[in-house]
Scaffold this motif. Structure first.
Motif, mmCIF file in Angstrom:
data_model
loop_
_atom_site.group_PDB
_atom_site.id
_atom_site.type_symbol
_atom_site.label_atom_id
_atom_site.label_comp_id
_atom_site.label_asym_id
_atom_site.label_seq_id
_atom_site.Cartn_x
_atom_site.Cartn_y
_atom_site.Cartn_z
ATOM 1 N N PHE A 69 3.007 -41.043 -1.966
ATOM 2 C CA PHE A 69 3.568 -40.977 -3.166
ATOM 3 C C PHE A 69 2.698 -40.715 -4.265
ATOM 4 N N ASP A 70 1.293 -41.043 -4.071
ATOM 5 C CA ASP A 70 0.234 -41.036 -5.234
ATOM 6 C C ASP A 70 0.170 -39.533 -5.831
ATOM 7 N N LEU A 71 0.529 -39.327 -6.794
ATOM 8 C CA LEU A 71 0.518 -38.043 -7.397
ATOM 9 C C LEU A 71 -0.803 -37.277 -7.341
ATOM 10 N N PRO A 72 -1.828 -37.801 -7.490
ATOM 11 C CA PRO A 72 -3.439 -37.350 -7.245
ATOM 12 C C PRO A 72 -3.503 -36.610 -5.821
ATOM 13 N N ALA A 73 -2.693 -37.185 -4.789
ATOM 14 C CA ALA A 73 -2.640 -36.665 -3.702
ATOM 15 C C ALA A 73 -2.315 -34.997 -3.475
ATOM 16 N N ALA A 74 -1.396 -34.827 -4.493
ATOM 17 C CA ALA A 74 -0.974 -33.461 -4.670
ATOM 18 C C ALA A 74 -1.589 -32.537 -5.467
ATOM 19 N N TYR A 75 -1.977 -33.207 -6.951
ATOM 20 C CA TYR A 75 -2.660 -32.786 -7.902
ATOM 21 C C TYR A 75 -3.895 -33.572 -8.216
ATOM 22 N N PRO A 76 -5.018 -33.076 -7.642
ATOM 23 C CA PRO A 76 -6.309 -33.636 -7.587
ATOM 24 C C PRO A 76 -6.850 -34.034 -9.124
ATOM 25 N N GLU A 77 -6.522 -33.030 -10.175
ATOM 26 C CA GLU A 77 -6.836 -33.246 -11.293
ATOM 27 C C GLU A 77 -6.482 -34.593 -12.043
ATOM 28 N N MET A 78 -5.293 -34.868 -11.572
ATOM 29 C CA MET A 78 -4.806 -36.374 -11.920
ATOM 30 C C MET A 78 -5.573 -37.385 -11.499
ATOM 31 N N GLY A 79 -6.331 -37.353 -10.390
ATOM 32 C CA GLY A 79 -7.305 -38.221 -9.933
ATOM 33 C C GLY A 79 -8.362 -38.407 -11.000
ATOM 34 N N TRP A 130 13.894 -21.447 -1.628
ATOM 35 C CA TRP A 130 13.728 -20.662 -0.301
ATOM 36 C C TRP A 130 13.518 -19.109 -0.824
ATOM 37 N N ASP A 131 13.114 -18.988 -2.042
ATOM 38 C CA ASP A 131 12.699 -17.760 -2.230
ATOM 39 C C ASP A 131 11.240 -17.516 -2.282
ATOM 40 N N PRO A 132 10.743 -16.316 -1.698
ATOM 41 C CA PRO A 132 9.492 -16.153 -1.304
ATOM 42 C C PRO A 132 8.367 -16.090 -2.492
ATOM 43 N N GLY A 133 8.920 -16.177 -3.731
ATOM 44 C CA GLY A 133 8.066 -16.340 -4.882
ATOM 45 C C GLY A 133 7.719 -17.717 -5.199
ATOM 46 N N PHE A 134 8.282 -18.858 -4.490
ATOM 47 C CA PHE A 134 8.092 -20.056 -4.997
ATOM 48 C C PHE A 134 6.545 -20.666 -4.668
ATOM 49 N N ARG A 135 6.154 -20.949 -5.676
ATOM 50 C CA ARG A 135 4.774 -21.523 -5.546
ATOM 51 C C ARG A 135 4.581 -23.083 -5.575
ATOM 52 N N HIS A 136 3.522 -23.630 -4.853
ATOM 53 C CA HIS A 136 2.995 -24.971 -5.046
ATOM 54 C C HIS A 136 2.176 -25.238 -6.155
ATOM 55 N N THR A 137 2.629 -24.981 -7.199
ATOM 56 C CA THR A 137 2.014 -25.357 -8.577
ATOM 57 C C THR A 137 2.473 -26.698 -9.111
ATOM 58 N N TYR A 138 2.224 -27.169 -10.162
ATOM 59 C CA TYR A 138 2.418 -28.518 -10.809
ATOM 60 C C TYR A 138 4.032 -28.922 -10.634
ATOM 61 N N GLY A 139 4.419 -29.895 -10.114
ATOM 62 C CA GLY A 139 5.689 -30.156 -10.078
ATOM 63 C C GLY A 139 6.239 -29.716 -8.720
ATOM 64 N N TRP A 140 5.722 -29.259 -7.811
ATOM 65 C CA TRP A 140 6.341 -28.544 -6.546
ATOM 66 C C TRP A 140 6.850 -29.822 -5.629
ATOM 67 N N VAL A 141 6.011 -30.879 -5.678
ATOM 68 C CA VAL A 141 6.487 -31.924 -4.869
ATOM 69 C C VAL A 141 7.742 -32.624 -5.231
ATOM 70 N N TRP A 142 7.966 -32.701 -6.283
ATOM 71 C CA TRP A 142 9.171 -33.381 -6.861
ATOM 72 C C TRP A 142 10.335 -32.318 -6.593
ATOM 73 N N VAL A 143 10.084 -30.905 -6.698
ATOM 74 C CA VAL A 143 11.172 -30.147 -6.666
ATOM 75 C C VAL A 143 11.649 -30.246 -5.066
ATOM 76 N N ARG A 144 10.573 -29.891 -4.299
ATOM 77 C CA ARG A 144 10.945 -29.893 -2.679
ATOM 78 C C ARG A 144 11.585 -31.488 -2.381
ATOM 79 N N SER A 145 11.003 -32.500 -2.726
ATOM 80 C CA SER A 145 11.779 -33.661 -2.724
ATOM 81 C C SER A 145 13.102 -33.839 -3.109
ATOM 82 N N SER A 146 13.396 -33.438 -4.366
ATOM 83 C CA SER A 146 14.781 -33.124 -4.688
ATOM 84 C C SER A 146 15.733 -32.685 -3.771
ATOM 85 N N PHE A 147 15.212 -31.313 -3.464
ATOM 86 C CA PHE A 147 16.273 -30.559 -2.304
ATOM 87 C C PHE A 147 16.031 -31.202 -0.933
#
Length: 323
Positions: free
Chosen positions: A16-26, A253-270
């Motif tokens: 759950f540590d955010l820098p694991a997904a977004y290294p800049e936060m580390g 589910w859209d092919p245009g979905f990108r793993h940019t900032y916030g993507w972990v929260w978005v997929r976790s919510s779904f």
């Protein structure tokens, strides 16, 4: 049950540590812990877009013991927009920690006094920062949270959001904050919640993260029903289900979905809402895309977020036929 346990044992412990997904936060965390505001600021300034910058500001604001560091930075340069945003956010979050996330009736008068004191101090910092840097959206996003906590009213919250949206009309962090203010617990209505979420979903490009607002709105309503049978009945209604699946089609589910900032929260919510709906194949697909990553929000609504994700993921994989 045996199958679910074997699937669970094969899965890595969720991180759950955010820098694991977004290294800049580390890097921001390391700089702040070293009292290196210039280093932290450089990382935040290099964010690829305004939403990412706001997320980095919010992450920095959660760091303990940085008030003096930031006040010294503002003394040197009163126009430092990011120092103002982070300090304002830090004061807001410190106050909210005192208030806690409990319902208003369970918060003591002393907690409210300290909470409002911190928010008023934050407002002083943020008002000055916004006056000097009116186009810095991370400042306005922090002002949405302080306005809600001080109960300045929906008109004022909307005014602040509109100022921000003039610079970034699809700014998801700000839209998430406004959505909270529209909830009945903050004097809004469910019609406002669902209307705003659906409107912002349609306004954003397909594949954008913004469709998660629809999920958040329905989870808030489920939570308002105490997450029990009434909540399950609500999520199973045609209105809620149809909107949830439409939101998935326009985002994860859209092919245009990108793993940019916030993507972990978005997929976790779904993943969570599909799990609550009993759609294990859909939940399993989100868990697979997440890998070992997860966000505490919204899983904490179900209890200990680590155990909840571990159990729900195992159940989804088992019932979806994962090996």
């Amino acid at each position: 049950m045996i199958r679910a346990m074997s699937v669970a044992s094969a899965q890595p412990r969720p991180v759950f540590d955010l820098p694991a997904a977004y290294p800049e936060m580390g890097r921001v965390r390391e700089a702040l812990q070293a009292a290196d505001w210039a280093g932290a600021r450089a990382v935040i300034e290099a964010a690829p877009d305004p939403a990412a910058r706001t997320m980095l500001v919010g992450f920095a604001a959660d760091t303990d013991g940085i008030e003096l560091l930031l006040r010294e930075a503002l003394d040197r340069d009163p126009g430092d927009a990011l120092a103002g945003a982070v300090l304002g956010g830090h004061l807001v979050r410190t106050g909210w920690d005192v208030r806690t996330g409990a319902r208003a009736g369970d918060v003591s008068a002393e907690q409210f006094r300290v909470f409002h004191d911190y928010l008023r101090r934050a407002e002083q910092v943020l008002i000055d920062a916004a006056a000097r840097n009116p186009a810095e959206v991370s400042i306005w996003c922090q002002r949405l949270t302080s306005a809600r906590g001080l109960q300045l009213g929906l008109s004022e919250v909307r005014r602040r959001y509109d100022r921000l949206a003039a610079y970034d009309p699809h700014h998801l962090p700000a839209q998430s904050q406004l959505l909270q203010s529209l909830c009945p617990k903050w004097s809004g209505t469910w019609e406002q919640v669902h209307g705003f979420a659906y409107e912002r979903m349609l306004a954003a490009p397909k594949g954008a993260h913004n469709a998660v607002l629809v999920v958040t709105g329905h989870l808030e309503r489920w939570l308002d029903a105490d997450g029990g049978p009434a909540g399950a009945h609500y999520l199973g209604s045609p209105f809620a289900r149809n909107q949830i699946y439409e939101a998935a089609a326009r985002s994860v589910w859209d092919p245009g979905f990108r793993h940019t900032y916030g993507w972990v929260w978005v997929r976790s919510s779904f993943a969570m809402i599909f799990s609550l709906l009993g759609d294990e194949p859909a939940a399993a697909a989100q868990f697979a895309a997440l890998g070992h990553l997860a966000s505490e929000d919204p899983w904490h609504y179900l209890g200990d977020h680590v155990q909840v994700v571990t159990d729900r993921r195992a159940r989804a994989y088992a019932k979806a036929g994962a090996r």
